[in-house]
Write a protein that holds these residues in place. Sequence first.
Motif, PDB file in Angstrom:
ATOM      1  N   THR A   5     -35.018 -22.187 -22.133  1.00 56.72           N
ATOM      2  CA  THR A   5     -33.970 -23.165 -22.409  1.00 56.72           C
ATOM      3  C   THR A   5     -32.726 -22.601 -21.358  1.00 56.72           C
ATOM      4  N   LEU A   6     -32.136 -23.448 -20.736  1.00 53.61           N
ATOM      5  CA  LEU A   6     -30.874 -23.082 -20.152  1.00 53.61           C
ATOM      6  C   LEU A   6     -29.766 -23.677 -20.435  1.00 53.61           C
ATOM      7  N   VAL A   7     -28.637 -22.925 -20.939  1.00 47.91           N
ATOM      8  CA  VAL A   7     -27.508 -23.503 -21.836  1.00 47.91           C
ATOM      9  C   VAL A   7     -26.201 -22.909 -20.702  1.00 47.91           C
ATOM     10  N   THR A   8     -25.315 -24.100 -20.468  1.00 48.05           N
ATOM     11  CA  THR A   8     -24.246 -23.750 -19.529  1.00 48.05           C
ATOM     12  C   THR A   8     -22.960 -23.470 -20.737  1.00 48.05           C
ATOM     13  N   GLY A   9     -22.058 -22.633 -20.249  1.00 53.70           N
ATOM     14  CA  GLY A   9     -20.872 -22.863 -21.201  1.00 53.70           C
ATOM     15  C   GLY A   9     -21.346 -22.001 -22.506  1.00 53.70           C
ATOM     16  N   ARG A  28     -36.939 -18.485 -25.490  1.00 56.99           N
ATOM     17  CA  ARG A  28     -36.295 -17.850 -24.435  1.00 56.99           C
ATOM     18  C   ARG A  28     -35.117 -18.521 -23.690  1.00 56.99           C
ATOM     19  N   VAL A  29     -34.213 -17.859 -23.678  1.00 55.17           N
ATOM     20  CA  VAL A  29     -33.027 -18.467 -23.301  1.00 55.17           C
ATOM     21  C   VAL A  29     -32.416 -17.983 -21.963  1.00 55.17           C
ATOM     22  N   VAL A  30     -31.927 -18.717 -21.030  1.00 56.10           N
ATOM     23  CA  VAL A  30     -30.832 -18.209 -20.033  1.00 56.10           C
ATOM     24  C   VAL A  30     -29.426 -18.885 -20.417  1.00 56.10           C
ATOM     25  N   HIS A  52     -35.501 -12.010 -24.429  1.00 57.83           N
ATOM     26  CA  HIS A  52     -35.582 -13.455 -24.629  1.00 57.83           C
ATOM     27  C   HIS A  52     -34.156 -13.969 -24.341  1.00 57.83           C
ATOM     28  N   LEU A  53     -33.195 -13.059 -23.807  1.00 57.74           N
ATOM     29  CA  LEU A  53     -31.829 -13.744 -23.397  1.00 57.74           C
ATOM     30  C   LEU A  53     -31.478 -13.187 -21.974  1.00 57.74           C
ATOM     31  N   LYS A  54     -31.157 -13.895 -21.112  1.00 56.48           N
ATOM     32  CA  LYS A  54     -30.659 -13.532 -19.958  1.00 56.48           C
ATOM     33  C   LYS A  54     -29.386 -14.182 -19.676  1.00 56.48           C
ATOM     34  N   LEU A  75     -35.991 -14.417 -10.430  1.00 54.79           N
ATOM     35  CA  LEU A  75     -35.563 -13.010 -10.621  1.00 54.79           C
ATOM     36  C   LEU A  75     -35.373 -12.862 -12.213  1.00 54.79           C
ATOM     37  N   ALA A  76     -34.442 -13.951 -12.805  1.00 54.16           N
ATOM     38  CA  ALA A  76     -33.999 -13.685 -14.157  1.00 54.16           C
ATOM     39  C   ALA A  76     -35.193 -14.042 -15.051  1.00 54.16           C
ATOM     40  N   ALA A  77     -35.968 -15.247 -14.908  1.00 57.75           N
ATOM     41  CA  ALA A  77     -36.816 -15.743 -15.617  1.00 57.75           C
ATOM     42  C   ALA A  77     -38.251 -15.416 -15.302  1.00 57.75           C
ATOM     43  N   GLY A  78     -38.706 -15.398 -14.117  1.00 59.59           N
ATOM     44  CA  GLY A  78     -39.760 -15.179 -13.700  1.00 59.59           C
ATOM     45  C   GLY A  78     -40.352 -16.200 -12.599  1.00 59.59           C
ATOM     46  N   ARG A  79     -41.047 -15.845 -11.377  1.00 57.22           N
ATOM     47  CA  ARG A  79     -41.480 -16.923 -10.456  1.00 57.22           C
ATOM     48  C   ARG A  79     -41.911 -18.190 -10.979  1.00 57.22           C
ATOM     49  N   GLU A  80     -42.846 -18.055 -11.988  1.00 52.04           N
ATOM     50  CA  GLU A  80     -43.604 -18.953 -12.382  1.00 52.04           C
ATOM     51  C   GLU A  80     -42.916 -19.813 -13.397  1.00 52.04           C
TER      52      GLU A  80
END
Length: 234
Positions: A5-9, A28-30, A52-54, A75-80
């Motif tokens: 999951t990607l969360v902005t702000g 797993r969260v960016v 689990h958090l980047k 680079l952060a989450a993995g190429r796949e």
Amino acid sequence: MTHWTLVTGANRGLGLELVRQLLADGARVVATCRQPGRAQALNALAAEYPGHLKVLPLDVGDAASREELAREWPLAAGREARIGLLVNNAGVLHGGERFGALTEEILDDSLRTNVVGPLLLTQALAPLLADGARVANLSSQLGSIAGTTRFGTPSYAISKAALNMATVQLAHALRERGIVVVALHPGWVRTDMGGAQATETPEESVAGLRRVIAGLGAADSGRFLDWTGASLPW
């Protein structure tokens, strides 16, 4: 294939609470914000949930920053890795606006941050979205044209109305991949933006938003819903 999951702000308010709840459920969260080095709560969560958090930098209104996030993703989450849920939460509200004293600068900032940013970020990240992913644009009932009964927070209201149209446009653009895009009103929430008099807590709002997102089907793409799942007028 791993889905994130990607969360902005995500350094405060609803974004931070969303990250907290997702991590507690094993996701797993960016999480992005403009200044990760100063995001103490996010960095504490990253230490609490290693792997689990980047936390990555993003100024959603800046083209170079959006492009850099897309480049950094492997680079952060993995190429796949792919994005299973994108939450466009970052936004700005300029208070104290008065008719007769509106400025181009504030209108431009509101539109760039609240509309152009989420729209073009979703476009930039589209190759990284999993087929069948969900995109949740944090809108507001103040963006409802039919629901407007007074003059107030014009740059914010105008930008959220425009975000609603961007949501419908994205829903059509991504429909063939089974990606559902919705505009969500989180309620009047007790955050820095909502103020102390607001009626919902961040915990209540986020829990409701997550229930709505979890229940979305293909037919919901392009809808304007609140945190209880009720449909809102355009």
